[in-house]
Design an enzyme around this catalytic site. Structure first.
Site, short mmCIF file in Angstrom:
data_model
loop_
_atom_site.label_atom_id
_atom_site.label_comp_id
_atom_site.label_asym_id
_atom_site.label_seq_id
_atom_site.Cartn_x
_atom_site.Cartn_y
_atom_site.Cartn_z
N GLY A 46 0.76 -1.25 0.00
CA GLY A 46 0.00 0.00 0.00
C GLY A 46 0.79 1.29 0.00
CD GLU A 100 1.34 0.49 6.71
OE1 GLU A 100 1.07 0.77 5.52
OE2 GLU A 100 0.98 -0.56 7.24
CG ASP A 101 -1.34 1.71 3.08
OD1 ASP A 101 -1.06 1.36 4.25
OD2 ASP A 101 -1.92 0.96 2.28
CG ASP A 104 -8.26 -0.07 9.80
OD1 ASP A 104 -9.03 0.64 10.45
OD2 ASP A 104 -8.67 -1.06 9.16
CE LYS A 132 -10.09 3.35 7.34
NZ LYS A 132 -10.42 1.96 6.92
CG PHE A 153 -12.43 -0.17 2.54
CD1 PHE A 153 -11.50 -0.87 3.29
CD2 PHE A 153 -12.34 -0.22 1.16
CE1 PHE A 153 -10.51 -1.61 2.67
CE2 PHE A 153 -11.35 -0.96 0.53
CZ PHE A 153 -10.43 -1.65 1.30
CB VAL A 154 -10.10 5.16 1.82
CG1 VAL A 154 -11.05 6.15 2.48
CG2 VAL A 154 -8.99 4.75 2.78
CG ASP A 160 -5.59 -3.47 -1.88
OD1 ASP A 160 -5.11 -3.02 -0.82
OD2 ASP A 160 -5.98 -4.64 -2.00
NE ARG A 166 -2.09 -2.99 -4.08
CZ ARG A 166 -2.23 -3.12 -2.78
NH1 ARG A 166 -2.17 -2.07 -1.99
NH2 ARG A 166 -2.43 -4.30 -2.24
#
Ligand code: IMP
Ligand code: MG
Length: 175
Positions: A46, A100-101, A104, A132, A153-154, A160, A166
């Site tokens: 990600g 990191e992307d 969560d 988040k 969720f994104v 992805d 992506r």
């Protein structure tokens, strides 16, 4: 509106919004890591797009390395870190910046932190494009946060849905 497989997404963070924030983060990181020659540890898959744009904004000597972890299946965390590949290089005595992307639940990051710290680095910090806060189950300190977002969720800009999305330039949120 965007459809990926069975789900509909709406535009959430524009290319310009992302770009401006990444630039700011890069500037801040460059200042904080001046003279420290950090190892930037990108978390695959990600983080590849964020990492690539972020690196270009840091005009300081640094090394880039990657690890691969996975805890997601579809649109929800499995709560277990499925796979870890990498961490070949020694991080002992180094300043490590994990990129990191998204953080969560924080389970993946907690797991990775443990692995990195076991190598006795001089310091470890986290840069995450998205966080988040409502979903967090672990105490994770994110030194460089792009955006705090609600627990929805994104996809896009590296993130992805079942492997798709992506390559999108913008970030989309589940409708
Ligand atoms: P965590 O272990 O629950 O913090 O999940 C971390 C990983 O799950 C991230 O690095 C992402 O790869 C993935 N992930 C979490 N939330 C999302 C999302 O909203 N969209 C896409 N991937 C996500
Ligand atoms: Mg990830």
């Amino acid at each position: 509106m965007l459809k990926i497989k069975d789900k509909e997404f709406k535009r959430y963070l524009s290319e310009e919004t992302l770009h401006n924030r990444v630039k700011e983060l890069g500037k801040q990181i460059a200042e904080d890591y001046k003279g420290k020659s950090p190892v930037v540890l990108g978390v695959l898959n990600g983080a590849f797009m964020f990492l690539s744009d972020l690196m270009k904004e840091i005009e300081e000597p640094l090394q880039v390395s990657f690890v691969k972890i996975a805890s997601y299946s579809g649109t929800s965390s499995t709560g277990r870190v499925k796979e870890v590949v990498g961490l070949a290089e020694s991080l002992k005595g180094r300043h490590v910046l994990i990129v990191e992307d998204i953080v969560d639940t924080g389970l993946s990051m907690a797991h990775l932190m443990g692995m990195v710290k076991a190598q006795e680095p001089m310091s470890v910090s986290v840069a995450s494009l998205l966080v988040k806060p409502e979903a967090l189950q672990e105490t994770i300190t994110v030194a460089y946060t792009g955006f705090e977002i609600p627990d929805k969720f994104v996809v896009g800009y590296g993130l992805d849905y079942d492997g798709f999305g992506r390559n999108l330039k913008e970030i989309y949120q589940l409708k």
